[in-house]
Write a protein that holds these residues in place. Structure first.
Motif, short mmCIF file in Angstrom:
data_model
loop_
_atom_site.label_atom_id
_atom_site.label_comp_id
_atom_site.label_asym_id
_atom_site.label_seq_id
_atom_site.Cartn_x
_atom_site.Cartn_y
_atom_site.Cartn_z
N ASP A 128 0.85 -1.20 0.00
CA ASP A 128 0.00 0.00 0.00
C ASP A 128 0.88 1.24 0.00
N GLY A 129 0.68 2.09 -1.01
CA GLY A 129 1.49 3.29 -1.15
C GLY A 129 2.79 3.07 -1.89
N SER A 132 2.98 1.22 -8.14
CA SER A 132 1.67 1.01 -8.76
C SER A 132 1.77 0.73 -10.25
N ASN A 162 -1.88 -3.02 -4.34
CA ASN A 162 -1.73 -1.68 -3.78
C ASN A 162 -3.08 -0.94 -3.79
N GLU A 164 -3.87 2.03 -3.36
CA GLU A 164 -3.88 3.33 -4.01
C GLU A 164 -4.02 3.21 -5.52
N ALA A 165 -3.74 2.03 -6.07
CA ALA A 165 -3.88 1.83 -7.51
C ALA A 165 -4.99 0.84 -7.84
N ARG A 166 -5.64 0.30 -6.83
CA ARG A 166 -6.61 -0.76 -7.04
C ARG A 166 -7.81 -0.31 -7.88
N GLU A 167 -8.37 0.84 -7.57
CA GLU A 167 -9.54 1.32 -8.31
C GLU A 167 -9.19 1.57 -9.77
N ASN A 185 -5.39 -5.41 -0.08
CA ASN A 185 -4.06 -5.85 -0.49
C ASN A 185 -3.63 -7.09 0.31
#
Length: 449
Positions: A128-129, A132, A162, A164-167, A185
């Protein structure tokens, strides 16, 4: 209320009739039908119902590993980090991991994923973070690859990378017409593995997109009654057993094609703190040894046992090799006499030893072995153990508990038992009931007592 728990297996369909107080009223099994393109899988199910005399108003709870079970491909960022985490999570979700790819996918890599014929793809990558780019690149590649085809034939993709890039990754896949499910994640930070959300998403994808498309039944009742893949519910039962017994539990399931090992452990000391490993172990875990089976992979059991130097103690290796070759050629065969039964148990002993060693040992040189010394209960499962006498069962499970030369710490003081009525799946199916798992605990207690 009476409950009929059903496991649609690759070879046999098993049923357990459970009363509203958790008493098992009876068990039955029938050859699984409909898996060879002939008949319907519900034909064998109806045979089980008739044998048990199931009331018309009984509630049916079912799991399935028929038709090849749940085939999962994992696509990650680095093979030893997120791809490894995804592999472990996939196994814990009851999947057969048929392919692992890592890094930025090329067209050839996508072709490799397609060739593995997955039912579901688990797309992971980045903490996470963290990075990406690889997650987004691979989402685009998988979207363009149209694995499985289009519409109802499209292979669903679980995105568990991740956050922050999932959507954004999901949006890429959805624009390409790929069925997409989101999960947290699996590796939110280095040293932490979080399987629960991805396990739930894989289960959801299996039920919504996979089980009805196996061609096992034309009757929609089959897809409606199946709740999960069989190994997923067996792991849930292992968790119930650990709670019921108040200690660590190890389960060895010796099958015709594979030998599965499950463990539910409570970490202590250094194991309970910050992990040294990049990918922490799963304390509730399953490993699948696809080369260790009593029939389809009987000869491979001997190959693996040779590598582990386990054949030195076998009295008649030539007879065992001849038996393994014979049952490999005729996987539906059963032991015909006392000699066959002895050889069958020896094959099971070797499969169990190799499988548990692989489960217990560190997967990577930088990792720690799985701490099994505190296991309080060892449960054996599989037809070879259910049909063996006490001496035969001890021959197999006793070997596991005394495997001091196996490169792992054997349990210091464990009770060995056999799931003689095959109730592991039934307890697992009942584990998440709104009664707080009361029925599951009652059924699990009948396994160990």
């Amino acid at each position: 209320m009476t409950i009929l728990a059903v496991d649609f297996g690759s070879t046999f369909t098993k049923g357990a009739l459970v009363a509203d107080d958790g008493t098992v009223l009876g068990t039955a099994s029938s050859l699984t039908t409909g898996t060879q393109g002939r008949g319907d899988i519900l034909d064998g199910y109806r045979t089980v119902r008739a044998e048990l005399g199931v009331p018309d108003d009984a509630v049916v709870r079912a799991c399935s590993s028929a038709g090849g079970g749940l085939r999962l491909a994992v696509v990650g960022y680095e093979r030893t980090v997120t791809a490894q985490a995804g592999h472990r999570v996939g196994l814990s979700a009851g999947a057969k991991v048929v392919h692992v790819a890592a890094g930025e996918l090329t067209r050839a890599d996508v072709a490799g994923v397609r060739a593995s014929r997955p039912d579901i793809i688990l797309l992971v990558g980045g903490t996470d973070g963290g990075n990406s780019n690889v997650l987004l690149h691979n989402a685009a590649r998988l979207g363009a690859g149209a694995i499985g085809g289009h519409g109802a034939r499209a292979v669903p993709i679980v995105v568990a990378g991740n956050v922050e890039a999932r959507e954004a990754a999901a949006a890429v896949l959805e624009r390409a017409g790929r069925p997409t499910l989101l999960a947290d994640n699996v590796l939110p930070q280095i040293g932490v593995i979080a399987p629960e959300s991805a396990r739930a998403a894989i289960r959801d994808a299996f039920l919504r997109h996979v089980i009805g498309g196996k061609g096992l039944s034309r009757d929609p009742d089959f897809a409606a009654m199946v709740e999960a893949a069989t190994p997923d519910v067996v792991l849930r039962c292992v968790e119930v057993l650990a709670s019921e017994t108040g200690g660590d539990v190890l389960v060895v399931d010796i099958g015709g094609a594979t030998t599965d090992v499950y463990s539910c452990l409570t970490p202590e000391g250094e194991d309970a703190g910050l992990r040294k490993e990049v990918v922490a172990p799963l304390w509730h875990a399953r490993t699948v040894e696809g080369d260790l089976g009593m029939r389809w992979n009987a000869e491979h059991v001997l190959d693996a046992a040779t590598s582990e130097h386990l054949l030195d103690g076998v009295a008649d290796v030539d007879a065992l090799r001849a038996y393994a070759a014979r049952v490999h050629e005729r996987p539906g065969s059963l032991p015909a006499d006392d000699l066959d039964r002895r050889l069958d148990l020896e094959l099971a002993r070797l499969a169990a030893l190799v499988a548990v060693r692989r489960h217990a040992r560190a997967a990577q040189p930088t990792e720690s072995a799985r701490p099994l010394a505190n296991v309080a209960v060892l449960v054996g499962s599989g037809g070879v153990l259910r049909h063996a006498d006490a001496a035969g069962r001890d021959h197999v499970l006793g070997a596991v508990l005394t495997d001091h030369a196996g490169g792992w710490k054997v349990p210091r003081s464990a009770q060995a038992t056999v799931d003689t009525a095959y109730l592991l799946f039934a307890a697992g199916l009942l584990a998440d009931d709104p009664d707080g798992g009361r029925l599951a605990r009652a059924v699990a207690a009948q396994i160990v007592h």
